[in-house]
Design a protein around this motif. Structure first.
Motif, PDB file in Angstrom:
ATOM      1  N   UNK A 152     -57.898 -10.097  35.196  1.00 20.53           N
ATOM      2  CA  UNK A 152     -57.240  -9.289  34.178  1.00 20.53           C
ATOM      3  C   UNK A 152     -58.191  -8.174  33.795  1.00 20.53           C
ATOM      4  N   UNK A 153     -57.712  -6.935  33.760  1.00 23.58           N
ATOM      5  CA  UNK A 153     -58.565  -5.791  33.453  1.00 23.58           C
ATOM      6  C   UNK A 153     -57.940  -4.944  32.359  1.00 23.58           C
ATOM      7  N   UNK A 154     -58.792  -4.471  31.457  1.00 19.74           N
ATOM      8  CA  UNK A 154     -58.361  -3.582  30.381  1.00 19.74           C
ATOM      9  C   UNK A 154     -58.921  -2.196  30.632  1.00 19.74           C
ATOM     10  N   UNK A 203     -63.258  -4.045  30.866  1.00 20.31           N
ATOM     11  CA  UNK A 203     -63.774  -5.325  31.350  1.00 20.31           C
ATOM     12  C   UNK A 203     -62.899  -5.825  32.491  1.00 20.31           C
ATOM     13  N   UNK A 204     -63.459  -6.721  33.274  1.00 22.40           N
ATOM     14  CA  UNK A 204     -62.727  -7.534  34.234  1.00 22.40           C
ATOM     15  C   UNK A 204     -62.946  -8.981  33.842  1.00 22.40           C
ATOM     16  N   UNK A 205     -61.875  -9.744  33.770  1.00 22.05           N
ATOM     17  CA  UNK A 205     -62.004 -11.131  33.342  1.00 22.05           C
ATOM     18  C   UNK A 205     -62.834 -11.961  34.311  1.00 22.05           C
ATOM     19  N   UNK A 239     -73.373  -6.396  36.601  1.00 20.49           N
ATOM     20  CA  UNK A 239     -71.994  -6.791  36.307  1.00 20.49           C
ATOM     21  C   UNK A 239     -71.156  -6.257  37.467  1.00 20.49           C
ATOM     22  N   UNK A 240     -70.706  -7.113  38.381  1.00 18.48           N
ATOM     23  CA  UNK A 240     -70.090  -6.614  39.614  1.00 18.48           C
ATOM     24  C   UNK A 240     -68.999  -5.562  39.432  1.00 18.48           C
ATOM     25  N   UNK A 241     -68.132  -5.711  38.423  1.00 19.45           N
ATOM     26  CA  UNK A 241     -67.056  -4.730  38.256  1.00 19.45           C
ATOM     27  C   UNK A 241     -67.567  -3.398  37.725  1.00 19.45           C
ATOM     28  N   UNK A 242     -68.749  -3.380  37.101  1.00 14.80           N
ATOM     29  CA  UNK A 242     -69.355  -2.159  36.578  1.00 14.80           C
ATOM     30  C   UNK A 242     -70.502  -1.648  37.452  1.00 14.80           C
ATOM     31  N   UNK A 243     -71.205  -2.573  38.091  1.00 15.74           N
ATOM     32  CA  UNK A 243     -72.452  -2.233  38.757  1.00 15.74           C
ATOM     33  C   UNK A 243     -73.625  -2.561  37.850  1.00 15.74           C
TER      34      UNK A 243
END
Length: 502
Positions: free
Chosen positions: A255-257, A265-267, A434-438
């Motif tokens: 889930x992503x906002x 964020x990514x859940x 943070x993998x979804x951010x780097x």
């Protein structure tokens, strides 16, 4: 005769209101999609004012047939202005041609608006000739008052009631009605039978096109929005402040906002971000906490894991984000219903304004605000903002600030750290993956990064990980940059430059 003059001036009034709405619609769309409000406003207003001069000159040969020319121009302006937001959104979503499309649209709209005044002047003088000074005074008085109406109607009526796409279409319809009604009633005798037939057909065609666009606007927006996101969009809304989008991947729990297109964020990995953000700040006193931003409730969730936390004051500008975090089942499950905890107090105000009159002092402050890539958020990373935070810190208090990526945006990251130092804080920067951010960084003020002795079980952060997080390799080391201030928002300049290619 008096009625006729009043009707012409009323048409000037309405056309001016519509013209300003078109300008504001382009600026607002650009700020939503690109985020550069000042830049978008400069481009749109500069191009349109220049084009208005071109349009005024181009209208000279049309003055001999002022009535029919004015009607044609109003129908063209109504159609182009009405669909301008829709067309530019399509250019952004599918064609990656937003900037040139914006310039072209602003130029054509400006030229058509510029051609209105000379033709209306001719029509006004045709009713009763008066001195040039008096005619200009009457015409521009109606024009400026109409612009005021458009400027107020756009944010307080059109956007809340109709939204961006349909609001522009409604204004286009009003524009078409005002222009054609004036010509067909007061200046019908100036039209040949062929002109009347052509204008009637054109008015019907414009009305049908605008009506069709109004009907399909919602479906178009849904389709265009989905084009911008990798995963299916499960919720989307336009609040007073931003576009809020939730996506959920097919076949997984990701889930992503997104706020205005920026991932929040990514859940799958948000726990890494929020553990690194919150727990080092709570290694000291933590009875009363202040959280700035974090409307998704995830940072609050981490803070509430400590039973000795007595109160958490959350200052979040947009109540729509909090409402989503409270009511959307998957998001509520992720944040553990944090906002329903009796220890949490919500304040829906601008953080900068709230800090100026903040009534309390806090043992720890968690600053989890959107990235400084927009004019509205850059002030929240300024020396002045951090100076205000001194007023709410109790003796021995800690404060942590999310500061972006030291790898992808090193100047932005170190500018935030420099701004904190300029405001009088001792700083301890650290970063985690943070993998979804780097690679993502934080700045702790008032102490070195450590974990509380009674830290609850964590999925990612350990004392060893936190010690390693305070070490920056040579390619991510400190960059010599100046602090960011309200009058010189350097962090905004850095963020736009560094994130341009990502």
């Amino acid at each position: 005769m008096r009625f006729a003059r009043s009707a012409v001036l009323a048409a000037v009034f309405v056309c001016a209101a519509c013209g300003l709405v078109y300008e504001l619609a382009l600026v607002t769309l650009g700020s939503y999609l690109i985020g550069d409000t000042a830049g978008q406003a400069s481009i749109v207003l500069g191009v349109m004012v220049f084009a208005m001069g071109i349009g005024a000159l181009a209208a000279k040969p049309l003055q001999s047939r002022a009535a029919v020319s004015f009607a044609v121009i109003e129908m063209a302006l109504a159609l182009l202005g009405g669909i301008s937001v829709l067309a530019l959104y399509a250019a952004f979503a599918w064609l990656d041609l937003y900037a040139p499309a914006l310039v072209a649209t602003a130029f054509v709209l400006g030229a058509l608006i510029g051609a209105e005044i000379p033709l209306l002047m001719v029509l006004l003088q045709r009713i009763r000739e008066q001195s040039p000074g008096s005619a200009v005074a009457d015409l521009f008085a109606a024009d400026y008052v109409g612009a005021l109406l458009g400027g107020l109607a756009f944010p307080f009526l059109l956007l809340p009631v109709f939204g961006q796409l349909r609001g522009a279409l409604v204004v286009g319809a009003v524009n078409a009605v005002a222009g054609t009604a004036l010509v067909f009633t007061l200046f019908r005798r100036d039209l040949s039978r062929r002109s009347r037939a052509g204008l009637t057909a054109g008015a019907v065609a414009v009305g049908l096109l605008l009506g069709y666009a109004f009907v399909v606007a919602h479906d178009f927006e849904v389709t265009a929005r989905q084009q911008l996101y990798r995963d299916p969009v499960v919720h989307a809304e336009r609040s007073r402040y931003q576009e809020i989008v939730l996506t959920k991947s097919v076949g997984s729990t990701d889930l992503r906002l997104y706020l205005n297109g920026d991932l929040q964020f990514s859940s799958v990995d948000e726990y890494r971000y929020h553990e690194a953000l919150v727990h080092p700040a709570l290694a000291g006193p933590r009875t009363d906490l202040l959280v700035l931003g974090a409307g998704d409730g995830l940072a609050v969730r981490e803070a509430l894991r400590y039973p000795d936390v007595r109160s958490v004051t959350v200052v979040e500008l947009d109540p729509a984000v909090v409402e989503l975090a409270r009511t959307w089942p998957a998001l509520r499950a992720l944040n553990g219903g944090a906002f329903d905890d009796p220890r949490v107090r919500l304040v829906h105000e601008d953080a900068f304004a709230w800090l100026r009159d903040a009534p309390s002092r806090f043992d720890a402050v968690i600053v989890d605000l959107p990235d400084p890539d927009e004019t509205a958020t850059a002030k929240l990373y300024s020396v002045e903002f951090y100076t205000l935070l001194h007023n709410v810190l109790a003796p021995g208090a800690r404060m942590v600030v999310q500061a972006g990526s030291p790898y992808f945006a090193p100047r932005s990251f170190w500018c935030i750290e420099a701004s904190l130092r300029e405001a009088g804080f001792t700083t301890a920067p650290y970063h985690v993956d943070v993998p979804s951010f780097g690679d993502w960084g934080f700045v702790l003020a008032g102490a070195s990064p450590t974990l509380p002795a009674d830290v609850p079980p964590l999925r990612f952060l350990t004392p060893d990980v936190l010690r390693a997080a305070a070490v920056f390799p040579p390619d991510r080391g400190r960059v010599a940059v100046e602090p960011s201030t309200l009058l010189h928002p350097r962090v905004l300049e850095y963020a736009r430059q560094e994130w341009r290619n990502y």
